[in-house]
Structure formats: structure tokens, C-alpha cells
Motif scaffolding. Structure first.
Motif, PDB file in Angstrom:
ATOM      1  N   GLY A   1      74.055  12.872  42.177  1.00  0.00           N
ATOM      2  CA  GLY A   1      75.256  12.106  42.518  1.00  0.00           C
ATOM      3  C   GLY A   1      75.438  10.934  41.571  1.00  0.00           C
ATOM      4  O   GLY A   1      74.690   9.954  41.641  1.00  0.00           O
TER       5      GLY A   1
ATOM      6  N   THR B   1      75.667   6.393  41.952  1.00  0.00           N
ATOM      7  CA  THR B   1      75.021   6.041  43.216  1.00  0.00           C
ATOM      8  C   THR B   1      73.666   5.377  42.993  1.00  0.00           C
ATOM      9  O   THR B   1      73.073   4.873  43.940  1.00  0.00           O
ATOM     10  CB  THR B   1      74.814   7.287  44.091  1.00  0.00           C
ATOM     11  OG1 THR B   1      73.957   8.206  43.404  1.00  0.00           O
ATOM     12  CG2 THR B   1      76.137   7.973  44.394  1.00  0.00           C
TER      13      THR B   1
ATOM     14  N   LEU C   1      80.385  20.444  45.884  1.00  0.00           N
ATOM     15  CA  LEU C   1      79.825  19.153  46.282  1.00  0.00           C
ATOM     16  C   LEU C   1      79.795  18.232  45.058  1.00  0.00           C
ATOM     17  O   LEU C   1      78.720  17.879  44.554  1.00  0.00           O
ATOM     18  CB  LEU C   1      78.406  19.344  46.830  1.00  0.00           C
ATOM     19  CG  LEU C   1      77.841  18.251  47.739  1.00  0.00           C
ATOM     20  CD1 LEU C   1      78.655  18.159  49.017  1.00  0.00           C
ATOM     21  CD2 LEU C   1      76.383  18.549  48.061  1.00  0.00           C
TER      22      LEU C   1
ATOM     23  N   GLY D   1      71.093   8.573  43.524  1.00  0.00           N
ATOM     24  CA  GLY D   1      71.364   9.988  43.338  1.00  0.00           C
ATOM     25  C   GLY D   1      70.702  10.604  42.118  1.00  0.00           C
ATOM     26  O   GLY D   1      70.012  11.626  42.231  1.00  0.00           O
TER      27      GLY D   1
ATOM     28  N   ARG E   1      76.157  12.133  52.937  1.00  0.00           N
ATOM     29  CA  ARG E   1      77.263  11.400  53.552  1.00  0.00           C
ATOM     30  C   ARG E   1      78.081  12.310  54.461  1.00  0.00           C
ATOM     31  O   ARG E   1      78.507  11.912  55.552  1.00  0.00           O
ATOM     32  CB  ARG E   1      78.154  10.791  52.469  1.00  0.00           C
ATOM     33  CG  ARG E   1      77.506   9.657  51.691  1.00  0.00           C
ATOM     34  CD  ARG E   1      78.301   9.368  50.415  1.00  0.00           C
ATOM     35  NE  ARG E   1      79.660   8.977  50.741  1.00  0.00           N
ATOM     36  CZ  ARG E   1      80.032   7.737  51.004  1.00  0.00           C
ATOM     37  NH1 ARG E   1      79.140   6.764  50.995  1.00  0.00           N
ATOM     38  NH2 ARG E   1      81.288   7.434  51.266  1.00  0.00           N
ATOM     39  N   ARG E   2      78.299  13.536  54.011  1.00  0.00           N
ATOM     40  CA  ARG E   2      79.069  14.480  54.829  1.00  0.00           C
ATOM     41  C   ARG E   2      78.326  14.844  56.108  1.00  0.00           C
ATOM     42  O   ARG E   2      78.941  14.999  57.174  1.00  0.00           O
ATOM     43  CB  ARG E   2      79.365  15.740  54.015  1.00  0.00           C
ATOM     44  CG  ARG E   2      80.302  15.516  52.846  1.00  0.00           C
ATOM     45  CD  ARG E   2      80.690  16.835  52.198  1.00  0.00           C
ATOM     46  NE  ARG E   2      81.480  16.629  50.999  1.00  0.00           N
ATOM     47  CZ  ARG E   2      82.039  17.612  50.302  1.00  0.00           C
ATOM     48  NH1 ARG E   2      81.885  18.864  50.694  1.00  0.00           N
ATOM     49  NH2 ARG E   2      82.746  17.350  49.207  1.00  0.00           N
TER      50      ARG E   2
ATOM     51  N   GLY F   1      80.043  15.235  44.535  1.00  0.00           N
ATOM     52  CA  GLY F   1      79.308  13.982  44.655  1.00  0.00           C
ATOM     53  C   GLY F   1      77.813  14.162  44.699  1.00  0.00           C
ATOM     54  O   GLY F   1      77.072  13.191  44.898  1.00  0.00           O
TER      55      GLY F   1
ATOM     56  N   ASP G   1      76.418  12.799  48.219  1.00  0.00           N
ATOM     57  CA  ASP G   1      77.662  13.109  48.921  1.00  0.00           C
ATOM     58  C   ASP G   1      77.401  14.089  50.063  1.00  0.00           C
ATOM     59  O   ASP G   1      78.022  14.002  51.134  1.00  0.00           O
ATOM     60  CB  ASP G   1      78.680  13.694  47.947  1.00  0.00           C
ATOM     61  CG  ASP G   1      80.056  13.885  48.575  1.00  0.00           C
ATOM     62  OD1 ASP G   1      80.489  12.980  49.320  1.00  0.00           O
ATOM     63  OD2 ASP G   1      80.683  14.921  48.331  1.00  0.00           O
TER      64      ASP G   1
ATOM     65  N   ARG H   1      84.436   7.095  49.458  1.00  0.00           N
ATOM     66  CA  ARG H   1      83.921   6.943  48.097  1.00  0.00           C
ATOM     67  C   ARG H   1      84.594   7.961  47.201  1.00  0.00           C
ATOM     68  O   ARG H   1      84.717   9.136  47.542  1.00  0.00           O
ATOM     69  CB  ARG H   1      82.406   7.163  48.080  1.00  0.00           C
ATOM     70  CG  ARG H   1      81.798   7.114  46.685  1.00  0.00           C
ATOM     71  CD  ARG H   1      80.285   7.267  46.753  1.00  0.00           C
ATOM     72  NE  ARG H   1      79.726   7.321  45.421  1.00  0.00           N
ATOM     73  CZ  ARG H   1      79.565   8.451  44.730  1.00  0.00           C
ATOM     74  NH1 ARG H   1      79.919   9.594  45.254  1.00  0.00           N
ATOM     75  NH2 ARG H   1      79.060   8.431  43.521  1.00  0.00           N
ATOM     76  N   ARG H   2      85.048   7.483  46.036  1.00  0.00           N
ATOM     77  CA  ARG H   2      85.699   8.381  45.080  1.00  0.00           C
ATOM     78  C   ARG H   2      84.669   9.236  44.383  1.00  0.00           C
ATOM     79  O   ARG H   2      83.592   8.783  44.023  1.00  0.00           O
ATOM     80  CB  ARG H   2      86.448   7.573  44.026  1.00  0.00           C
ATOM     81  CG  ARG H   2      87.732   6.968  44.520  1.00  0.00           C
ATOM     82  CD  ARG H   2      88.489   6.372  43.369  1.00  0.00           C
ATOM     83  NE  ARG H   2      88.811   7.391  42.370  1.00  0.00           N
ATOM     84  CZ  ARG H   2      89.457   7.126  41.250  1.00  0.00           C
ATOM     85  NH1 ARG H   2      89.873   5.909  40.986  1.00  0.00           N
ATOM     86  NH2 ARG H   2      89.704   8.083  40.386  1.00  0.00           N
ATOM     87  N   HIS H   3      84.989  10.514  44.211  1.00  0.00           N
ATOM     88  CA  HIS H   3      84.124  11.380  43.419  1.00  0.00           C
ATOM     89  C   HIS H   3      84.280  11.023  41.944  1.00  0.00           C
ATOM     90  O   HIS H   3      85.315  10.536  41.507  1.00  0.00           O
ATOM     91  CB  HIS H   3      84.491  12.856  43.624  1.00  0.00           C
ATOM     92  CG  HIS H   3      84.243  13.326  45.023  1.00  0.00           C
ATOM     93  ND1 HIS H   3      83.100  13.024  45.717  1.00  0.00           N
ATOM     94  CD2 HIS H   3      85.012  14.088  45.858  1.00  0.00           C
ATOM     95  CE1 HIS H   3      83.151  13.586  46.921  1.00  0.00           C
ATOM     96  NE2 HIS H   3      84.310  14.229  47.026  1.00  0.00           N
TER      97      HIS H   3
END
Length: 354
Positions: free
Chosen positions: A261, A264, A305, A267, A314-315, A307, A311, A327-329
Motif C-alpha cells: 500500500g 501508508t 485492491l 504498507g 481498512r475494508r 490500496g 486498504d 483515503r484516496r488510492h
């Protein structure tokens, strides 16, 4: 920001760094339970540091480098030559390595940061490959050519031999400090300017900001992180392979960042741990198929996915009912979403509702 908010922020920061430090320093104890081993823990930390520094450039400014192996490999060769010809003291090797990396970052940054997008990426790749070719030809008397730089040195810190857990704890200290510094950098006004460059560099230039200076600084910081990683790799294993300068090394850190990610901080380090574990543990179970499976995982993450693992987490939290901020990808918007955004902006300016 009020005093109470400032105190809460620092308490949260201390908790995050404390949890991260505990996780990192305890790795030799819990990694074997997953099938890993002590030496792999050290290697994971080194690559995590490399990926963390890469995220400072790509995640903060949006500049994708395909040539970060230039810093990793140059640091490795510089440290190796210091151990072989000057001193086995790791601090002396670190000082010289940082001087070389800073000089290299300034030169390459000056030459490559005048372009952006794919042009910047290809330029960084070209310069890294030039260094790789030079190590195999012009400087082969120093670098060992195809055989790499082999040495019988025993790196030490004031007499303490850097082997086994000593190297691991050294890498752990550097990684925790690097993570803390990167988090503070992201929260600072300087970090805000870097993210502004990523959002709209041209608009920032029109306001009179010296954008080139900010980009150069970000490139330099990212190169220093890679330099630390290259130095640690040679302390960990006193041998410098020509692969350290090869484009495949740059590609690995890109894949790590995307899988974990981008933008981050945590990530890319997760991505580094995943790839190292996959390459050194899972490979033993499935053989050469590991490359095919890893490639499939990478493709699926990019498509479904974008992110990365962060991400995905987060999901999962959002599905469980937790409140998760948006959060923007870090991928370009589709033409359709860009059109809708422009329409909303136009409606807002004219006072017409959608």
C-alpha cells in the motif's frame, strides 16, 4: 491546534511507535512459529527500510523511480570496499557511504527530476543500469565484475562483531528510527508540501514555491534510506552481488510498495515482509511456481485492491462496522470519475446543484 489535541496526538504517536518497536524487536521469537528463521528476520528489516524510504518518494510526491537500486547497490559497494581496504568498523563505513549516497542523490536528482511521470521513471532506470554496467566493466577491478565483491571481513562496532542477533538488533534500531522520522516528516509542513506536489505541481509552482528544491530534498531523503539499507545488507552478509545494482532490485521494491500500500509508510514494509517470506519460506514448499503465484497475487491486488494490504485491512474494518476515514488510492482516476469531478466543480462554481 489546542494543547489537549497536541497531547493526544503525541500519546497516539508514542503508542503507534511503541507497538511497532515491540513487533519489530520480538520478530526472532515469533517469526519461527510461522516457518521463518533468525536470518530471514534481519533480511526482512533491511528490505522494509528500503521500501520505507521508497515510499517517501513515491507515496509523498508521486514520483515513481525504477532506478532506486542505484542507491542500494552503490551503498553496498562503498561499504564493502571500506570493509575490504580501510576498516571493518561499521560506523566509519556508514559515514563514507552516506557521503557517497548524498552526492549521488544530488547528481541524479538534478538530472532526473526535471521530468516527471514515465520520463522520470525511465531516466532513473537508465542511470541505474549505467551504474550496473560500469560495475561489470569499467570498475570491475574494484567491484569484482560478475563475481561480485567478495571479502573475508568481519564487520564490527568497536570490537563487537556484527553477526547473528547483533545485526538484527542494529537493523531493528535503524528501522524504528527511520519509521519514526518518516511519520514526523509526513505530518510536518515539509511533508504537506510534498503531498501538494503530488496533487498539483503546476499550481504550486504558480504560487512561487521552489518545487524543485522540495523534490530534490525528498529524493535525497529517499536515497539516504536506500543507502542505509545497502549498508546494513553488507553488514549482514559481507558480500556485494551485482544484483544490488540491477533493475530487478528496483522492481522488487516497487512490487513491495504496491502490494503493501503506497503512501501508508507501514504498507511497503508489510509488502517487504510478505515478499521476503514468500521468496524464502513459501518457495521451499512450492518450488519455482512461487514466481508465478506471486505475479498472480500482484495482478489481483493492482486490479481489485489498488490500496494494497493496508486498504484490504481498512475494508475489513469497515465491513465489521468500524468507522474508517476515507483515503484516496494512489492510482489515476478513471476518465468517467474525472468527468464527474469536473462537473461537480463546475456546478459548485455556478451555484447549480447536481
Amino acid at each position: 491546534m489546542s494543547t489537549g489535541q497536541s497531547q493526544n496526538r503525541w500519546v497516539t504517536e508514542i503508542k503507534v511507535l511503541g507497538a511497532f518497536a515491540v513487533l519489530v524487536f520480538s520478530m526472532p521469537f515469533w517469526l519461527p512459529l510461522l516457518g521463518g528463521y533468525e536470518a530471514l528476520a534481519t533480511k526482512i528489516l533491511i528490505w522494509a527500510l528500503f521500501a520505507l524510504g521508497f515510499d517517501v518518494l513515491l507515496g509523498f510526491t508521486g514520483y515513481l523511480s525504477f532506478g532506486h537500486a542505484a542507491f542500494f547497490g552503490t551503498a553496498g559497494y562503498t561499504s564493502g570496499l571500506m570493509f575490504l581496504h580501510v576498516s571493518e568498523n561499521i560506523l566509519l563505513a556508514l559515514i563514507v557511504t552516506l557521503v557517497v549516497i548524498i552526492a549521488l542523490s544530488l547528481v541524479l536528482g538534478f538530472l532526473t527530476l526535471r521530468r516527471s511521470g514515465i520520463y522520470f521513471a525511465i531516466l532513473t532506470l537508465a542511470f541505474a543500469q549505467m551504474l550496473h554496467a560500469a560495475a561489470l566493466s569499467i570498475f570491475q577491478d574494484w567491484t569484482g565484475g560478475d563475481n561480485g565483491l567478495t571479502m573475508s571481513a568481519q564487520p564490527n562496532l568497536f570490537g563487537l562483531h556484527m553477526t547473528g542477533l547483533n545485526v538484527f538488533y542494529l537493523a531493528a534500531v535503524v528501522l524504528v528510527i527511520g519509521f519514526a522520522a518518516a511519520r514526523q516528516l509526513r505530518r510536518s509542513p515539509f511533508g504537506l508540501m510534498l503531498r501538494s506536489i503530488k496533487e498539483n505541481q503546476m499550481r504550486l509552482e504558480y504560487t512561487g514555491v521552489n518545487v524543485m528544491a522540495y523534490k530534490m530534498t525528498a529524493y535525497l531523503i529517499s536515497g539516504i534510506y536506500a543507502g542505509f539499507a545497502g549498508w546494513l545488507m553488507v553488514v549482514y552478509e559481507p558480500y556485494v552481488a551485482t544484483k544490488f545494482l540491477h533493475w530487478s532490485t528496483s522492481g522488487e521494491v516497487v512490487i513491495m510498495s504496491v502490494i503493501g500500500g503506497v503512501n501508508t509508510l507501514i504498507g511497503p514494509m508489510i509488502g517487504a515482509a510478505f515478499m521476503m517470506f514468500f521468496e524464502n519460506v513459501v518457495q521451499a514448499e512450492i518450488g519455482e511456481l512461487w514466481k508465478l503465484i506471486l505475479g498472480l497475487i500482484f495482478v489481483l491486488i493492482v486490479i481489485f485492491l489498488p490500496g494494497g494490504f493496508v486498504d484490504g485491512w481498512r475494508r475489513v474494518r469497515k465491513a465489521l462496522g468500524h468507522r474508517v476515514p476515507g483515503r484516496r488510492h494512489n492510482v489515476p482516476d478513471s476518465p468517467e470519475s474525472m468527468r464527474k469531478t469536473r462537473e461537480r466543480g463546475s456546478a459548485a462554481r455556478t451555484g447549480v446543484s447536481e
